[in-house]
Design an enzyme around this catalytic site. Structure first.
Site, PDB file in Angstrom:
ATOM      1  N   TYR A  67       0.839  -1.198   0.000  1.00  0.00           N
ATOM      2  CA  TYR A  67       0.000   0.000   0.000  1.00  0.00           C
ATOM      3  C   TYR A  67       0.874   1.248   0.000  1.00  0.00           C
ATOM      4  O   TYR A  67       1.564   1.545   0.975  1.00  0.00           O
ATOM      5  CB  TYR A  67      -0.926   0.022   1.213  1.00  0.00           C
ATOM      6  CG  TYR A  67      -1.869  -1.154   1.338  1.00  0.00           C
ATOM      7  CD1 TYR A  67      -2.216  -1.930   0.236  1.00  0.00           C
ATOM      8  CD2 TYR A  67      -2.427  -1.489   2.572  1.00  0.00           C
ATOM      9  CE1 TYR A  67      -3.076  -3.006   0.352  1.00  0.00           C
ATOM     10  CE2 TYR A  67      -3.300  -2.567   2.699  1.00  0.00           C
ATOM     11  CZ  TYR A  67      -3.614  -3.325   1.584  1.00  0.00           C
ATOM     12  OH  TYR A  67      -4.475  -4.392   1.713  1.00  0.00           O
ATOM     13  N   HIS A  98      -0.130 -12.157   1.280  1.00  0.00           N
ATOM     14  CA  HIS A  98      -1.159 -11.342   0.632  1.00  0.00           C
ATOM     15  C   HIS A  98      -1.780 -12.047  -0.578  1.00  0.00           C
ATOM     16  O   HIS A  98      -2.993 -11.973  -0.803  1.00  0.00           O
ATOM     17  CB  HIS A  98      -0.531 -10.003   0.209  1.00  0.00           C
ATOM     18  CG  HIS A  98      -1.499  -8.890   0.061  1.00  0.00           C
ATOM     19  ND1 HIS A  98      -1.097  -7.585  -0.032  1.00  0.00           N
ATOM     20  CD2 HIS A  98      -2.841  -8.856  -0.032  1.00  0.00           C
ATOM     21  CE1 HIS A  98      -2.157  -6.799  -0.161  1.00  0.00           C
ATOM     22  NE2 HIS A  98      -3.227  -7.548  -0.173  1.00  0.00           N
ATOM     23  N   LEU A 108     -17.813  -3.439   2.265  1.00  0.00           N
ATOM     24  CA  LEU A 108     -18.767  -2.470   1.727  1.00  0.00           C
ATOM     25  C   LEU A 108     -18.699  -2.382   0.207  1.00  0.00           C
ATOM     26  O   LEU A 108     -19.129  -1.395  -0.392  1.00  0.00           O
ATOM     27  CB  LEU A 108     -18.517  -1.093   2.345  1.00  0.00           C
ATOM     28  CG  LEU A 108     -18.795  -0.997   3.846  1.00  0.00           C
ATOM     29  CD1 LEU A 108     -18.355   0.347   4.402  1.00  0.00           C
ATOM     30  CD2 LEU A 108     -20.270  -1.243   4.136  1.00  0.00           C
ATOM     31  N   ALA A 164     -22.636   5.649  -2.106  1.00  0.00           N
ATOM     32  CA  ALA A 164     -21.877   6.893  -2.196  1.00  0.00           C
ATOM     33  C   ALA A 164     -21.580   7.294  -3.636  1.00  0.00           C
ATOM     34  O   ALA A 164     -21.353   8.467  -3.924  1.00  0.00           O
ATOM     35  CB  ALA A 164     -20.567   6.765  -1.429  1.00  0.00           C
TER      36      ALA A 164
END
Length: 341
Positions: A63, A132, A213, A221
């Site tokens: 990240y 990962h 989500l 959104a």
């Protein structure tokens, strides 16, 4: 300051695992993928997480090419005993080639990766260390064996895997106990249920759903990522969130909104409550890790742990995933779904 009701806790990976809030925090979006970040607001959100009892903090070395781990370092220095820290290795990226995405599971890479993460995070031990992504060309006996050596050396406390199938989870668990399985799991993404969830339940492995989500789509959104989101947001390139797929998928939110209204809740809270109740449905521990950069959203997410959906509501939501248009990623070869028989 208004007092915050703390969420309940569970044991990660069984009775010998660390105690964590029943909802965790995914830090990825602070550093990359979702557009520009207000760092002060993001740090305030981390403080709000601890106030609410959200103690499992999840990051990865990929990240921001390490920037996310570095961002967390001051927070960890101030709150190390309050946080259960998870980070991940295996996705290889290069600063000189932003398009490069490789997967490395070989023992030499495992050892190099953990040393770099420890340095960036400013800690002596990582509580939960994930692979990962899996490179099927490297035997689990080698890669998980190398991870197990880190446990014996005290650099890592518990091991996790991300995006593996049920048979792969069982194979790895036979080499060294696996505490957590992290995979995408939401009303829109249920391929983890094909084999991995059952294996996790059998083995006592906690499931840690990422993107519970639907990368924000389930909150309502945005309706079309290519049109509605700021530049630099990777969702503009995700098959589910643009064009005709986005239009079709937006219609699937109607029952979520209806149930939210009945509970006096938000669609996001209903989506999270659905994921949370997978624990009772499948007989295992579930700790979703929604991400946000806003205190208000963090507290909203945490409040979802106090919502219980009725059997009728669960039945109404059951068909949603099967109607979703588009894959989770443009390239599904990086996921466990590509290896399911």
């Amino acid at each position: 300051m208004t007092s915050v009701t703390r969420i309940d806790t569970v044991r990660l990976g069984g009775q010998d695992g660390p105690e964590v809030g029943v909802q965790g925090f995914g830090a990825m979006g602070i550093s990359e993928f979702y557009g520009a970040t207000d760092e002060a607001a993001a740090r305030d959100t981390l403080d709000a997480a601890l106030e609410a009892g959200v103690t499992l903090i999840d990051t990865a070395d990929t990240y921001g090419l390490g920037a996310n781990e570095e961002f967390l370092a001051p927070f960890l220095a101030a709150h190390r005993d309050e946080v259960v820290l998870a980070t991940k290795f295996a996705i290889e990226r290069r600063a000189d080639d932003p398009s490069h995405r490789g997967v490395r599971n070989d023992p030499a890479y495992v050892r190099s990766a953990v040393e770099n993460s420890l340095r960036r995070l400013g800690v002596e031990t990582i509580d939960l260390y994930y692979m990962h992504r899996r490179d099927p060309e490297v035997p689990f006996a080698e890669s998980v064996g190398a991870m197990a050596e880190l446990v014996r050396e005290g650099k890592v406390r518990f091991l996790g895997l991300s995006e593996v199938t049920g048979p792969e989870l069982r194979e790895a668990h036979a080499v060294h106990p696996i505490a957590a399985l992290q995979s995408e799991w939401s009303l829109f993404s249920r391929d983890v249920e094909r084999s991995a969830v059952g294996a996790a339940a059998d083995l006592g492995v906690t499931v840690v759903p990422y993107s519970p989500l639907g990368r924000g789509f389930l909150t309502g959104a945005f309706a079309d990522a290519a049109k509605d989101l700021q530049g630099g947001d990777f969702r503009a390139h995700q098959p589910r969130f643009t064009g005709e797929n986005a239009e079709r998928n937006a219609a699937l939110l109607d029952p979520v909104r209806k149930i939210a209204a009945a509970h006096g809740a938000t669609p996001a809270q209903i989506a999270l409550a659905w994921v949370q109740q997978r624990a009772s449905v499948h007989g295992l521990t579930v700790v979703p890790i929604p991400g946000t950069r806003k205190r208000s959203r963090l507290l909203e997410n945490a409040a979802a742990t106090r919502i219980t959906l009725t059997d009728a509501e669960l039945a109404e939501l059951e068909p949603v995933a099967g109607l979703v248009a588009g894959d989770r990623y443009p390239d599904m070869s990086f996921t466990a779904a590509s290896r399911e028989v």
